[in-house]
Motif scaffolding. Structure first.
Motif, PDB file in Angstrom:
ATOM      1  N   LEU A   1       0.852  -1.186   0.000  1.00  0.00           N
ATOM      2  CA  LEU A   1       0.000   0.000   0.000  1.00  0.00           C
ATOM      3  C   LEU A   1       0.893   1.242   0.000  1.00  0.00           C
ATOM      4  O   LEU A   1       2.077   1.179   0.300  1.00  0.00           O
ATOM      5  N   GLU A   2       0.288   2.386  -0.330  1.00  0.00           N
ATOM      6  CA  GLU A   2       1.061   3.622  -0.440  1.00  0.00           C
ATOM      7  C   GLU A   2       1.459   4.188   0.918  1.00  0.00           C
ATOM      8  O   GLU A   2       0.732   4.054   1.898  1.00  0.00           O
ATOM      9  N   TYR A   3       2.607   4.854   0.925  1.00  0.00           N
ATOM     10  CA  TYR A   3       3.060   5.598   2.114  1.00  0.00           C
ATOM     11  C   TYR A   3       2.225   6.876   2.224  1.00  0.00           C
ATOM     12  O   TYR A   3       1.642   7.338   1.237  1.00  0.00           O
ATOM     13  N   PRO A   4       2.144   7.471   3.454  1.00  0.00           N
ATOM     14  CA  PRO A   4       1.380   8.713   3.589  1.00  0.00           C
ATOM     15  C   PRO A   4       2.041   9.867   2.850  1.00  0.00           C
ATOM     16  O   PRO A   4       3.277   9.912   2.751  1.00  0.00           O
ATOM     17  N   GLN A   5       1.238  10.755   2.308  1.00  0.00           N
ATOM     18  CA  GLN A   5       1.759  11.887   1.544  1.00  0.00           C
ATOM     19  C   GLN A   5       1.250  13.208   2.109  1.00  0.00           C
ATOM     20  O   GLN A   5       0.168  13.265   2.703  1.00  0.00           O
ATOM     21  N   TYR A   6       2.007  14.259   1.882  1.00  0.00           N
ATOM     22  CA  TYR A   6       1.694  15.582   2.436  1.00  0.00           C
ATOM     23  C   TYR A   6       2.014  16.653   1.408  1.00  0.00           C
ATOM     24  O   TYR A   6       2.921  16.498   0.609  1.00  0.00           O
ATOM     25  N   THR A   7       1.227  17.747   1.447  1.00  0.00           N
ATOM     26  CA  THR A   7       1.533  18.903   0.619  1.00  0.00           C
ATOM     27  C   THR A   7       1.422  20.150   1.505  1.00  0.00           C
ATOM     28  O   THR A   7       1.206  20.041   2.708  1.00  0.00           O
ATOM     29  N   ARG A   8       1.620  21.325   0.924  1.00  0.00           N
ATOM     30  CA  ARG A   8       1.535  22.541   1.725  1.00  0.00           C
ATOM     31  C   ARG A   8       0.122  22.721   2.317  1.00  0.00           C
ATOM     32  O   ARG A   8      -0.848  22.277   1.696  1.00  0.00           O
ATOM     33  N   PRO A   9      -0.019  23.339   3.514  1.00  0.00           N
ATOM     34  CA  PRO A   9       1.037  23.974   4.317  1.00  0.00           C
ATOM     35  C   PRO A   9       1.816  22.972   5.184  1.00  0.00           C
ATOM     36  O   PRO A   9       1.331  21.875   5.430  1.00  0.00           O
ATOM     37  N   GLN A  10       2.967  23.407   5.637  1.00  0.00           N
ATOM     38  CA  GLN A  10       3.846  22.563   6.452  1.00  0.00           C
ATOM     39  C   GLN A  10       3.207  22.236   7.796  1.00  0.00           C
ATOM     40  O   GLN A  10       3.456  21.180   8.365  1.00  0.00           O
TER      41      GLN A  10
END
Ligand code: 4G1
Length: 221
Positions: free
Chosen positions: A171-180
Motif C-alpha cells: 500500500l502507499e506511504y502517507p503523503q503531504y503537501t503545503r502547508p507545512q
C-alpha cells in the motif's frame, strides 16, 4: 478504443464525463456510447424482467432485449463483458489486457442477474470487482472502465502508472503537501530534509507498516 454500455440506467453514467475519463474522451482515445436496454424490448409493456425457471427469489433480466441491444452494436472485433459477482476478479493485469481491445461492449445486470444464454451466445467475459452485494452492474462497469482507461496509451503519464499502489505489492506511504503545519499537525521532518535516500527509506518503512496493519495478506503472499 470504443466502448458501448448497455444498461437499464444510462443516466447513471453521467459521472463518466468528469475527471480522467473526460480527458480520455476529449483526446479522442476513448469513445463511449450508451444504449438503454429497455429501448430494445419487444414486450408491449416494455418489460425487461421475469421470474427464474426452477423458482427462487427475485427476478432476472429477460434475454431478448439484451440480445437485440448487443446485436445492434456488435462487430467482428467486439469483446462482450458482463460485470458479474460470478466473474474472474478484476486485476491491473486484466485491465491492461482489456485496454488493448478495439471495441468493448459492457452489459449491466440488474435484479438477480441475467439469463445465462446471453453469456453463452456472445461468449461474454464475466468480471467481478469484489465480493459484496450490489443493486446493479453499473458501478462495477464504471470501475472496470476507469481502471482500464488508465492503460490506454497517452491517457495518463507513464510515471503515475507505476508509482501508484500495488505496483510494488504494498500500500502507499502517507503523503503531504503545503502547508507545512495544518490544524496543529506537522509534515514529518524527513520529508523536508532534502535527503532522498532517507526519504526513500522512510517511505518504504511506512508502506510496510501500513500494509502489515490493514492488508497483511499482501505481505504474506
Ligand atoms: C450473489 C458485486 C449476488 C456485485 C453473491 C461485484 C453478490 C458485478 C458485481 C451478488 C455485482 C454476491 C460485482 C450481487 C453485481 C445483478 C445486478 C448482479 C447486481 C448484482 C457476492 C446483484 N462485480 N451484483 N448480485 O450483488 O452486479 O461486477
Amino acid at each position: 478504443m470504443k466502448i458501448d454500455i448497455l444498461t437499464l440506467f444510462p443516466e447513471a453514467f453521467s459521472v463518466l464525463d468528469t475527471s480522467i475519463l473526460k480527458r480520455a474522451k476529449d483526446s479522442g482515445k476513448l469513445e463511449i456510447n450508451l444504449a438503454n436496454i429497455r429501448d430494445f424490448t419487444l414486450d408491449k409493456h416494455k418489460k425487461c424482467d421475469d421470474t427464474p425457471f426452477g423458482g427462487g427469489a427475485g427476478m432476472l433480466m429477460t434475454p431478448q432485449p439484451i440480445y437485440d441491444a448487443v446485436k445492434s452494436v456488435k462487430k467482428r472485433n467486439s469483446k462482450v463483458i458482463f460485470a458479474s459477482p460470478s466473474g474472474t476478479p478484476l486485476t491491473p493485469a486484466l485491465a491492461k489486457e482489456l485496454a488493448k481491445e478495439k471495441h468493448l461492449i459492457f452489459i449491466c445486470g440488474h435484479y438477480e442477474g441475467i439469463d445465462e444464454r446471453i453469456i453463452d451466445l456472445f461468449n461474454a467475459q464475466e468480471i467481478s470487482i469484489g465480493d459484496y452485494v450490489l443493486t446493479g452492474g453499473e458501478l462495477p462497469t464504471m470501475v472496470i472502465i476507469d481502471c482500464l482507461a488508465r492503460f490506454i496509451p497517452g491517457v495518463i503519464t507513464e510515471e503515475s502508472l507505476d508509482e501508484e499502489s500495488f505496483s510494488n505489492g504494498l500500500l502507499e506511504y502517507p503523503q503531504y503537501t503545503r502547508p507545512q503545519k495544518f490544524k496543529g499537525l506537522e509534515v514529518p521532518e524527513v520529508l523536508l530534509s532534502g535527503n532522498h535516500a532517507e526519504i526513500k527509506k522512510w517511505r518504504k518503512q511506512k508502506s510496510l507498516e501500513k500494509t502489515q496493519k490493514v492488508r497483511p495478506d499482501l505481505i504474506n503472499k
